[in-house]
Motif scaffolding. Sequence first.
Motif, PDB file in Angstrom:
ATOM      1  N   LEU A   1     -13.233 -81.979 -51.210  1.00  0.00           N
ATOM      2  CA  LEU A   1     -12.289 -81.600 -52.375  1.00  0.00           C
ATOM      3  C   LEU A   1     -13.267 -80.608 -52.951  1.00  0.00           C
ATOM      4  O   LEU A   1     -14.514 -80.870 -53.110  1.00  0.00           O
ATOM      5  CB  LEU A   1     -12.331 -82.973 -53.343  1.00  0.00           C
ATOM      6  N   ARG A   2     -12.616 -79.444 -53.695  1.00  0.00           N
ATOM      7  CA  ARG A   2     -13.563 -78.336 -54.119  1.00  0.00           C
ATOM      8  C   ARG A   2     -12.692 -78.182 -55.734  1.00  0.00           C
ATOM      9  O   ARG A   2     -11.550 -77.756 -55.719  1.00  0.00           O
ATOM     10  CB  ARG A   2     -13.405 -77.124 -53.321  1.00  0.00           C
ATOM     11  N   SER A   3     -13.449 -77.772 -56.593  1.00  0.00           N
ATOM     12  CA  SER A   3     -13.107 -77.063 -57.755  1.00  0.00           C
ATOM     13  C   SER A   3     -14.102 -76.424 -58.147  1.00  0.00           C
ATOM     14  O   SER A   3     -15.245 -76.922 -58.457  1.00  0.00           O
ATOM     15  CB  SER A   3     -12.784 -78.277 -58.936  1.00  0.00           C
ATOM     16  N   PRO A   4     -14.158 -74.784 -58.400  1.00  0.00           N
ATOM     17  CA  PRO A   4     -12.861 -74.220 -58.253  1.00  0.00           C
ATOM     18  C   PRO A   4     -12.383 -74.146 -56.671  1.00  0.00           C
ATOM     19  O   PRO A   4     -13.365 -74.353 -56.055  1.00  0.00           O
ATOM     20  CB  PRO A   4     -13.195 -72.725 -58.804  1.00  0.00           C
ATOM     21  N   ALA A   5     -11.078 -73.720 -56.659  1.00  0.00           N
ATOM     22  CA  ALA A   5     -10.870 -73.381 -55.098  1.00  0.00           C
ATOM     23  C   ALA A   5     -11.529 -72.322 -54.395  1.00  0.00           C
ATOM     24  O   ALA A   5     -12.008 -71.280 -55.228  1.00  0.00           O
ATOM     25  CB  ALA A   5      -9.272 -73.404 -55.252  1.00  0.00           C
TER      26      ALA A   5
ATOM     27  N   ASP B   1     -11.064 -70.863 -60.693  1.00  0.00           N
ATOM     28  CA  ASP B   1     -10.472 -72.036 -61.277  1.00  0.00           C
ATOM     29  C   ASP B   1      -9.914 -72.941 -60.262  1.00  0.00           C
ATOM     30  O   ASP B   1      -9.868 -72.408 -59.126  1.00  0.00           O
ATOM     31  CB  ASP B   1      -9.738 -71.836 -62.433  1.00  0.00           C
ATOM     32  N   GLY B   2      -9.069 -73.884 -60.654  1.00  0.00           N
ATOM     33  CA  GLY B   2      -8.039 -74.494 -59.483  1.00  0.00           C
ATOM     34  C   GLY B   2      -8.840 -75.511 -58.713  1.00  0.00           C
ATOM     35  O   GLY B   2      -9.842 -75.892 -59.171  1.00  0.00           O
ATOM     36  N   PHE B   3      -8.019 -76.086 -57.870  1.00  0.00           N
ATOM     37  CA  PHE B   3      -8.340 -77.374 -57.057  1.00  0.00           C
ATOM     38  C   PHE B   3      -8.074 -77.270 -55.697  1.00  0.00           C
ATOM     39  O   PHE B   3      -6.971 -76.370 -55.481  1.00  0.00           O
ATOM     40  CB  PHE B   3      -7.863 -78.675 -57.697  1.00  0.00           C
ATOM     41  N   GLU B   4      -8.800 -77.684 -54.781  1.00  0.00           N
ATOM     42  CA  GLU B   4      -8.467 -77.553 -53.211  1.00  0.00           C
ATOM     43  C   GLU B   4      -8.870 -78.575 -52.431  1.00  0.00           C
ATOM     44  O   GLU B   4      -9.799 -79.273 -52.810  1.00  0.00           O
ATOM     45  CB  GLU B   4      -9.084 -76.466 -52.687  1.00  0.00           C
TER      46      GLU B   4
END
Length: 441
Positions: free
Chosen positions: A421-425, A430-433
Amino acid sequence: MTTRTSLQKTLGIGLTLGVTLLWLLGVTASGLVAQHEMNEVFDSALEETAQRILPLAVTDILNRENGAGNQKAPALKDHDEYLTYLVRDEAGNILLQSHDADPGVFSRTPAEGFSDTLTHRLYGVSAVSNTIYLEVAEPLAHRRESALEAGLALLLPLLVLIPVSLLGVWWIVRLSLRKVVDFQQDIESRGAGDLSPVVEEQLPREFEPIAGAINRLLERLHRALESERSFTANSAHELRTPLATALAKVQRLKTRMPDDYLKNDVAEIEEALRSLSVLSGKLLELAKAEGGGALSQSQQDLVPILAMIARDFEAQAPGRVVLSLPEREVNSFLDPDAFAILVRNLIENALKHGSRSEPVKINLNDNGVLRVCNGGARVPPEQLALLRNRFARAKTDAAGSGLGLAIADAIAKGAGMTLHLRSPATGRQDGFEAELNLACI
């Protein structure tokens, strides 16, 4: 950390070293016996030589016309003498000596019997009422050289026998453990979801109980997994059916209510039932994910499954799902149902909590790496570390149970994968991955 070695290697090295050691001990013992016997032969030769020379020397000395002065026995031709001798009177005066004799190697006072100096082995004998003494000397270096040559004659065959023994031992051990190695490779090569019985035929008697115990364990595990799958499926049916029935009756009751105040109360009951239905579904998915049914016994192509799930979400949220698939198959031992549950939760989580103005990007590459990325605010690291826990949620206004990522992580762990799980992407501010490798099982 304990270092483990193979049984084949341990037996091969141990037997080879044992055979080599026994050969060396045998050669050493044989060498010592040979040296002892050779010393006896050399001593006998010294004694025999003295006994042969003494009568001749006495006759020669007594028949001299010029007294008893020192004389050297002439040599018929030049040669190295291993045995030299002196003939002396009781006072130590030399009466006769061999042509290559060195008086310095003999003792100053003649004596009978065997004796040793630092360099020679001596044997003395007397005649004419102990007035004439004969001593024969042999270099100790000659004896050591003979013993060394005898030892080398015994040792040299080992240069051939030891490699032959090594090859023979390795061949016998390898042949004897061939079925055991096949048994090991059979267990190592099977996937984590393969619960079929291992082959017990032609195994050595010592390994048959191990194979039998493994098969009994696999059978029990298979029955337990099947029982758990059956229980989960039955529970899902038994829970969803009454909840769906109650929800339908509440919706029908809502349409018959003339009072708006009562309609609001019924609407709240309807929403509570709908939330309970979703939560029960998530809990059943979590139970299945943690139940160990994440792997199948054979590989499956996951590309069509991902395409089908993406189409379902595209119909629910038009324009918000962007799918990228490889041109070839992506095969994995991940159970298709478990994969569908995992992907649905990841996409659902991205749609709920991601920015509505940006699409959710789903990418599966040729190497089996799946990425689900969405836009939106960054998730702080301290919250990101807790998202795998049950009912844990980041700060958001979106509805949800906090179980989606916990279910996906449980399936990934059950299949031996790691959900990142990563944030930012990746490549964004920004974002989530969410990322995992489906082909690493």
